[in-house]
Design a protein around this motif. Structure first.
Motif, PDB file in Angstrom:
ATOM      1  N   GLU A  97       0.883  -1.159  -0.047  1.00  0.00           N
ATOM      2  CA  GLU A  97      -0.144   0.003   0.125  1.00  0.00           C
ATOM      3  C   GLU A  97       0.856   1.417  -0.073  1.00  0.00           C
ATOM      4  OE1 GLU A  97       0.033  -1.624   4.018  1.00  0.00           O
ATOM      5  OE2 GLU A  97      -0.086  -2.436   2.121  1.00  0.00           O
ATOM      6  N   LEU A  98       2.142   1.113  -0.138  1.00  0.00           N
ATOM      7  CA  LEU A  98       3.073   2.242   0.224  1.00  0.00           C
ATOM      8  C   LEU A  98       3.573   2.634  -1.134  1.00  0.00           C
ATOM      9  CD1 LEU A  98       4.911   1.460   3.531  1.00  0.00           C
ATOM     10  CD2 LEU A  98       3.172   3.046   3.129  1.00  0.00           C
ATOM     11  N   SER A  99       3.720   4.031  -1.479  1.00  0.00           N
ATOM     12  CA  SER A  99       4.113   4.401  -2.845  1.00  0.00           C
ATOM     13  C   SER A  99       5.872   4.495  -2.877  1.00  0.00           C
ATOM     14  CB  SER A  99       3.741   5.835  -3.182  1.00  0.00           C
ATOM     15  OG  SER A  99       4.417   6.115  -4.267  1.00  0.00           O
ATOM     16  N   ARG A 100       6.339   3.825  -3.980  1.00  0.00           N
ATOM     17  CA  ARG A 100       7.737   3.661  -3.959  1.00  0.00           C
ATOM     18  C   ARG A 100       8.269   4.961  -4.522  1.00  0.00           C
ATOM     19  NH1 ARG A 100       9.081  -2.178  -6.985  1.00  0.00           N
ATOM     20  NH2 ARG A 100       7.782  -3.586  -5.354  1.00  0.00           N
ATOM     21  N   ASP A 101       7.521   5.636  -5.394  1.00  0.00           N
ATOM     22  CA  ASP A 101       7.648   7.069  -5.873  1.00  0.00           C
ATOM     23  C   ASP A 101       8.264   8.166  -5.114  1.00  0.00           C
ATOM     24  OD1 ASP A 101       7.582   5.704  -8.399  1.00  0.00           O
ATOM     25  OD2 ASP A 101       5.656   6.069  -8.493  1.00  0.00           O
ATOM     26  N   THR A 102       7.398   8.102  -4.030  1.00  0.00           N
ATOM     27  CA  THR A 102       7.622   9.271  -2.863  1.00  0.00           C
ATOM     28  C   THR A 102       8.256   8.590  -1.473  1.00  0.00           C
ATOM     29  OG1 THR A 102       5.309   8.831  -1.937  1.00  0.00           O
ATOM     30  CG2 THR A 102       5.450  10.241  -3.656  1.00  0.00           C
ATOM     31  N   TYR A 103       9.009   7.629  -1.497  1.00  0.00           N
ATOM     32  CA  TYR A 103       9.745   6.893  -0.633  1.00  0.00           C
ATOM     33  C   TYR A 103      10.892   7.722  -0.336  1.00  0.00           C
ATOM     34  CZ  TYR A 103      11.711   3.633   2.845  1.00  0.00           C
ATOM     35  OH  TYR A 103      12.366   3.002   3.724  1.00  0.00           O
ATOM     36  N   ARG A 104      11.123   8.258   0.909  1.00  0.00           N
ATOM     37  CA  ARG A 104      12.400   9.179   1.218  1.00  0.00           C
ATOM     38  C   ARG A 104      12.856   8.719   2.406  1.00  0.00           C
ATOM     39  NH1 ARG A 104      15.017  12.443  -2.442  1.00  0.00           N
ATOM     40  NH2 ARG A 104      15.414  14.060  -0.796  1.00  0.00           N
ATOM     41  N   PRO A 105      13.795   7.643   2.615  1.00  0.00           N
ATOM     42  CA  PRO A 105      13.998   7.268   3.913  1.00  0.00           C
ATOM     43  C   PRO A 105      15.333   8.081   4.395  1.00  0.00           C
ATOM     44  CG  PRO A 105      14.959   5.903   2.115  1.00  0.00           C
ATOM     45  CD  PRO A 105      14.078   6.811   1.434  1.00  0.00           C
ATOM     46  N   THR A 106      15.243   8.182   5.898  1.00  0.00           N
ATOM     47  CA  THR A 106      16.157   8.675   6.606  1.00  0.00           C
ATOM     48  C   THR A 106      16.782   7.342   7.589  1.00  0.00           C
ATOM     49  OG1 THR A 106      14.951   9.587   8.388  1.00  0.00           O
ATOM     50  CG2 THR A 106      14.950  10.803   6.359  1.00  0.00           C
ATOM     51  N   ARG A 107      17.782   8.037   8.070  1.00  0.00           N
ATOM     52  CA  ARG A 107      18.683   7.301   9.067  1.00  0.00           C
ATOM     53  C   ARG A 107      17.506   6.788  10.279  1.00  0.00           C
ATOM     54  NH1 ARG A 107      22.234  10.531  12.367  1.00  0.00           N
ATOM     55  NH2 ARG A 107      20.446  10.716  13.406  1.00  0.00           N
ATOM     56  N   ASP A 108      16.681   7.541  10.838  1.00  0.00           N
ATOM     57  CA  ASP A 108      15.771   7.324  11.854  1.00  0.00           C
ATOM     58  C   ASP A 108      14.297   7.207  11.411  1.00  0.00           C
ATOM     59  OD1 ASP A 108      17.994   7.649  13.568  1.00  0.00           O
ATOM     60  OD2 ASP A 108      17.646   9.686  13.837  1.00  0.00           O
ATOM     61  N   ASN A 109      13.990   7.133  10.302  1.00  0.00           N
ATOM     62  CA  ASN A 109      12.526   7.153   9.824  1.00  0.00           C
ATOM     63  C   ASN A 109      12.655   6.423   8.434  1.00  0.00           C
ATOM     64  OD1 ASN A 109      11.083   9.053  11.696  1.00  0.00           O
ATOM     65  ND2 ASN A 109      12.911  10.172  11.114  1.00  0.00           N
ATOM     66  N   TRP A 110      12.092   5.222   8.511  1.00  0.00           N
ATOM     67  CA  TRP A 110      12.182   4.522   7.272  1.00  0.00           C
ATOM     68  C   TRP A 110      11.050   3.248   7.424  1.00  0.00           C
ATOM     69  CZ3 TRP A 110      13.821  -0.615   8.558  1.00  0.00           C
ATOM     70  CH2 TRP A 110      14.450  -0.548   9.759  1.00  0.00           C
ATOM     71  N   GLY A 111      10.823   2.532   6.386  1.00  0.00           N
ATOM     72  CA  GLY A 111      10.017   1.551   6.585  1.00  0.00           C
ATOM     73  C   GLY A 111       8.533   1.895   6.251  1.00  0.00           C
ATOM     74  N   PRO A 112       7.733   0.805   6.424  1.00  0.00           N
ATOM     75  CA  PRO A 112       7.881  -0.620   6.960  1.00  0.00           C
ATOM     76  C   PRO A 112       8.388  -1.397   5.639  1.00  0.00           C
ATOM     77  CG  PRO A 112       5.403   0.140   7.571  1.00  0.00           C
ATOM     78  CD  PRO A 112       6.213   1.149   6.701  1.00  0.00           C
ATOM     79  N   ILE A 113       9.220  -2.321   5.967  1.00  0.00           N
ATOM     80  CA  ILE A 113       9.623  -2.977   4.975  1.00  0.00           C
ATOM     81  C   ILE A 113       9.751  -4.660   5.445  1.00  0.00           C
ATOM     82  CG2 ILE A 113      11.178  -1.475   3.869  1.00  0.00           C
ATOM     83  CD1 ILE A 113      13.562  -2.702   5.301  1.00  0.00           C
ATOM     84  N   THR A 114       9.538  -5.685   4.621  1.00  0.00           N
ATOM     85  CA  THR A 114       9.448  -7.133   5.115  1.00  0.00           C
ATOM     86  C   THR A 114      10.742  -7.677   4.721  1.00  0.00           C
ATOM     87  OG1 THR A 114       7.167  -7.134   4.792  1.00  0.00           O
ATOM     88  CG2 THR A 114       8.007  -9.332   4.969  1.00  0.00           C
ATOM     89  N   VAL A 115      11.265  -8.504   5.803  1.00  0.00           N
ATOM     90  CA  VAL A 115      12.373  -9.342   5.403  1.00  0.00           C
ATOM     91  C   VAL A 115      12.062 -10.627   4.701  1.00  0.00           C
ATOM     92  CG1 VAL A 115      14.323 -10.346   6.699  1.00  0.00           C
ATOM     93  CG2 VAL A 115      13.155  -8.299   7.797  1.00  0.00           C
ATOM     94  N   PRO A 116      12.725 -10.795   3.634  1.00  0.00           N
ATOM     95  CA  PRO A 116      12.493 -11.885   2.733  1.00  0.00           C
ATOM     96  C   PRO A 116      12.934 -13.175   3.398  1.00  0.00           C
ATOM     97  CG  PRO A 116      14.409 -10.719   1.733  1.00  0.00           C
ATOM     98  CD  PRO A 116      13.782 -10.031   2.786  1.00  0.00           C
ATOM     99  N   GLU A 117      12.762 -14.402   2.680  1.00  0.00           N
ATOM    100  CA  GLU A 117      12.974 -15.548   3.173  1.00  0.00           C
ATOM    101  C   GLU A 117      14.673 -15.792   3.081  1.00  0.00           C
ATOM    102  OE1 GLU A 117      12.329 -20.402   2.381  1.00  0.00           O
ATOM    103  OE2 GLU A 117      11.282 -18.852   1.174  1.00  0.00           O
TER     104      GLU A 117
END
Length: 246
Positions: free
Chosen positions: A164-184
């Motif tokens: 549900e999150l947009s990749r185009d507007t994603y601007r991660p910082t050191r202290d603010n990022w995700g949510p991301i899911t860890v793959p197998e």
């Protein structure tokens, strides 16, 4: 009358070959080869030494700590293959692990495991959330003097964002990022010195097969920044020798 048995004579040890003779050199050569093979096998499959040369795990592990690594616990990598020997443990949340870095081939580094396969991770205001729950991390060190900012090296995370999150507007910082899911078969690793650690936030997940082992104990420590001559001896930290902090 019973005959007394004569005491059996113990066979004499063969005489030692004269020093510097051909046989003497052969004996020493065989000993050297056996010792070398034992050290290679131990270094490859059982134990390894590791020296902390960055501050990314402070205060848990300090620059100048010498660590003995248990390679049996997680199963040592099988040379020239992509497989590992069976270990007696699996990585768990909070484990400190030595692993081979993908971003710097041939380099072993040490970090703490914060995400296992299937975990959903995010950081909000420097607080780590795992599967929606804020994690208590008493080992974490922060430096408020280092400002938070956008890091383009973290844009790889866009491929693992929730749908549900947009990749185009994603601007991660050191202290603010995700949510991301860890793959197998992947793990998310971070340094305890959160504001001065180059870790999974920037270079991605760690493959299970790249994990080398877990710290067993600190066998030596000295202050590499001490302004003393012969720091290796004069700046020892004997109070740190023993089981490593967890």
């Amino acid at each position: 009358m019973k005959r007394r048995r004569r005491p059996t004579k113990k066979p004499k040890n063969p005489p030692r070959p004269p020093r510097f003779s051909r046989a003497w050199f052969l004996d020493w050569g065989r000993t050297a080869v056996l010792v070398t093979l034992f050290l290679i096998l131990s270094r490859t499959f059982l134990m390894a030494t590791f020296v902390i040369d960055s501050g990314s795990m402070e205060e848990t592990l300090l620059v100048g700590d010498f660590v003995l690594v248990n390679k049996v616990s997680l199963g040592a990598p099988i040379p020239f293959t992509n497989s590992n020997f069976p270990g007696y443990a699996q990585p768990e949340h909070g484990d400190i692990i030595v692993f081979r870095a993908d971003h710097s081939p041939g380099l072993d580094i040490v970090k703490r495991t914060v995400g296992l396969p299937g975990d959903t991770l995010r950081m909000d205001g420097g607080i780590l959330y795992r599967n929606g729950v804020a994690i208590d991390e008493p080992y974490v060190r922060r430096n408020p003097r280092i400002p938070d900012s956008f890091d383009p090296k973290m844009l790889w995370q866009a491929d693992y964002l929730l749908p549900e999150l947009s990749r185009d507007t994603y601007r991660p910082t050191r202290d603010n990022w995700g949510p991301i899911t860890v793959p197998e078969a992947r793990y998310f690793m971070m340094g305890d010195n959160r504001d001065d650690s180059f870790d999974s936030r920037s270079w991605g997940f760690v493959e299970r097969r790249k994990m080398q082992g877990t710290p067993l104990f600190l066998y030596y420590s000295y202050d590499r920044e001490a302004l003393k001559p012969f720091r290796f001896l004069t700046a020892m930290r004997p109070g740190r020798i023993g089981p490593p902090p967890r």
